[in-house]
Write an enzyme that holds these catalytic residues in place. Structure first.
Site, short mmCIF file in Angstrom:
data_model
loop_
_atom_site.label_atom_id
_atom_site.label_comp_id
_atom_site.label_asym_id
_atom_site.label_seq_id
_atom_site.Cartn_x
_atom_site.Cartn_y
_atom_site.Cartn_z
N ARG A 71 0.83 -1.21 0.00
CA ARG A 71 0.00 0.00 0.00
C ARG A 71 0.87 1.26 0.00
O ARG A 71 0.57 2.24 -0.69
CB ARG A 71 -0.92 -0.01 1.22
CG ARG A 71 -1.88 1.16 1.28
CD ARG A 71 -2.95 0.93 2.34
NE ARG A 71 -3.85 2.05 2.42
CZ ARG A 71 -3.95 2.87 3.47
NH1 ARG A 71 -3.21 2.64 4.54
NH2 ARG A 71 -4.80 3.87 3.46
N HIS A 75 0.75 4.26 -2.75
CA HIS A 75 0.50 5.66 -2.40
C HIS A 75 1.67 6.55 -2.81
O HIS A 75 1.48 7.71 -3.13
CB HIS A 75 0.24 5.78 -0.90
CG HIS A 75 -1.16 5.42 -0.51
ND1 HIS A 75 -1.96 6.21 0.28
CD2 HIS A 75 -1.92 4.34 -0.81
CE1 HIS A 75 -3.14 5.65 0.44
NE2 HIS A 75 -3.14 4.49 -0.21
N ASN A 103 -3.27 9.19 4.32
CA ASN A 103 -2.05 8.42 4.53
C ASN A 103 -1.73 8.13 5.99
O ASN A 103 -0.72 7.47 6.29
CB ASN A 103 -0.85 9.14 3.89
CG ASN A 103 -0.88 9.10 2.38
OD1 ASN A 103 -1.40 8.15 1.79
ND2 ASN A 103 -0.32 10.11 1.74
N HIS A 200 -5.95 -5.82 -2.54
CA HIS A 200 -6.82 -5.89 -1.36
C HIS A 200 -7.06 -7.33 -0.92
O HIS A 200 -7.81 -7.55 0.04
CB HIS A 200 -8.16 -5.19 -1.64
CG HIS A 200 -8.08 -3.71 -1.54
ND1 HIS A 200 -9.15 -2.87 -1.78
CD2 HIS A 200 -7.04 -2.89 -1.22
CE1 HIS A 200 -8.79 -1.61 -1.61
NE2 HIS A 200 -7.51 -1.60 -1.28
#
Length: 323
Positions: A71, A75, A103, A200
């Site tokens: 993740r 990001h 975040n 996910h």
């Protein structure tokens, strides 16, 4: 049967890597400053074993960090490109990306710090934080049982990290069309977006990200699963719900959950609701090897977003601050 599936996945991985190496990156050592599979072969030949060992040690202690590292890489790449800007700390005069509300739940920074410290001892000033983060995500995927794949190296670290840049991150309230548009801005197809969403298969969502589906139950949500989500949220906004039943295993269970209308986030479930993406969800639910192949292709592509090279970047001495 399971061993046969793994053999098929690894064969497709090999073919994919041959294609990537021969068609895009060649066999050189990055002497021209460009990205290359063997970028550190001469300057820091043990970079990959160092990354692997430290990531594996961290995940042995906390397997949930696999989702966190993937993740964080996502990001990083989706804000200012894959330049390690997500790793920079805020300063007195600047609020950095990592302190954006989107975040604040990111974690795993200490793993990147440990890798950087070890590499600075062995080959100071050579390996960028951006490359470390990209390699750590790759190792996290493999550790969790996902596909084996390699990535080109040679990214430089960016010098900009501002909270206002994070507004372009996809939201958990996006529908499939909005996700297609958002990912399309970065050059991804709808199918590549669905494949990347398959990350996910690891990790959890916080109640604050899905509670809006529960006040008036989202009709796309299975009624029994809605009760499960409601029970999770009784513990507050920070309560965590796994995306699927195997939260620490990289597999295609996430896509099968969408078929049962058990998607945790609205943005997850709408991938199966939407006529523009349901066929990809169905294909990945039926064929894990296909998901693995498309995921690794999309991850390699994501790792090339808006990279910094030459004078446009630097190799940070400390991943948390510019030189």
């Amino acid at each position: 049967m399971k061993s046969l599936k793994m053999v098929m996945v690894k064969l497709m991985t090999v073919f994919m890597l041959i294609e990537v190496i021969t068609c895009q990156f060649g066999f050189g050592f990055g002497a021209d400053g460009g990205l290359n599979m063997n970028y550190y072969l001469m300057s820091c030949p043990f970079v990959e074993p160092v990354v692997k060992n430290i990531v594996n040690r961290a995940l042995d202690n906390d397997p949930t960090l696999a989702a966190a590292l993937i993740r964080m890489h996502f990001h990083d790449c989706f804000i200012q490109g894959c330049d390690g800007s997500i790793l920079l700390d805020s300063t007195k005069g600047n609020t950095a990306e990592k302190d954006s509300p989107a975040n604040l739940s990111l974690r795993g920074y200490e793993v990147i710090d440990d890798i950087k410290d070890e590499l600075e001892r062995r080959c100071p000033g050579v390996v960028s934080c951006a490359d470390i983060l990209a390699m750590a995500a790759t190792e996290a995927v493999f550790y969790a049982g996902g596909p084996v794949y390699n990535i080109p190296k040679g990214r430089k670290d960016g010098r900009r990290s501002k909270i206002e840049d994070t507004r372009n991150l996809p939201s958990p309230t996006f529908n499939a069309s909005e996700l297609i548009r958002q990912f399309g801005l970065h050059g991804f197809s709808a199918q590549e977006m669905v494949a990347l969403s398959g990350a996910h298969t690891l990790g959890v969502a916080r109640c604050s990200s899905f509670k809006n589906r529960l006040s008036q139950v989202d009709p796309a949500l299975d009624s029994e699963f809605a009760k499960t989500l409601s029970r999770t949220c009784t513990s507050g906004d920070n309560a965590e719900q796994p995306f699927d039943a195997t939260r620490n295993d990289f597999d295609n269970v996430y896509f099968n959950a969408l078929l049962r209308r058990n998607g945790v986030l609205f943005s997850d479930q709408d991938l199966y609701t939407s006529p523009r993406t349901w066929n990809f969800v169905n294909a990945y639910a039926m064929n894990e090897a296909l998901f693995f192949l498309d995921f690794q292709r999309a991850m390699v592509k994501m790792g090339l977003l808006d990279i910094k090279q030459g004078s446009n970047g630097e190799v940070r001495d400390n991943c948390r601050k510019i030189n």
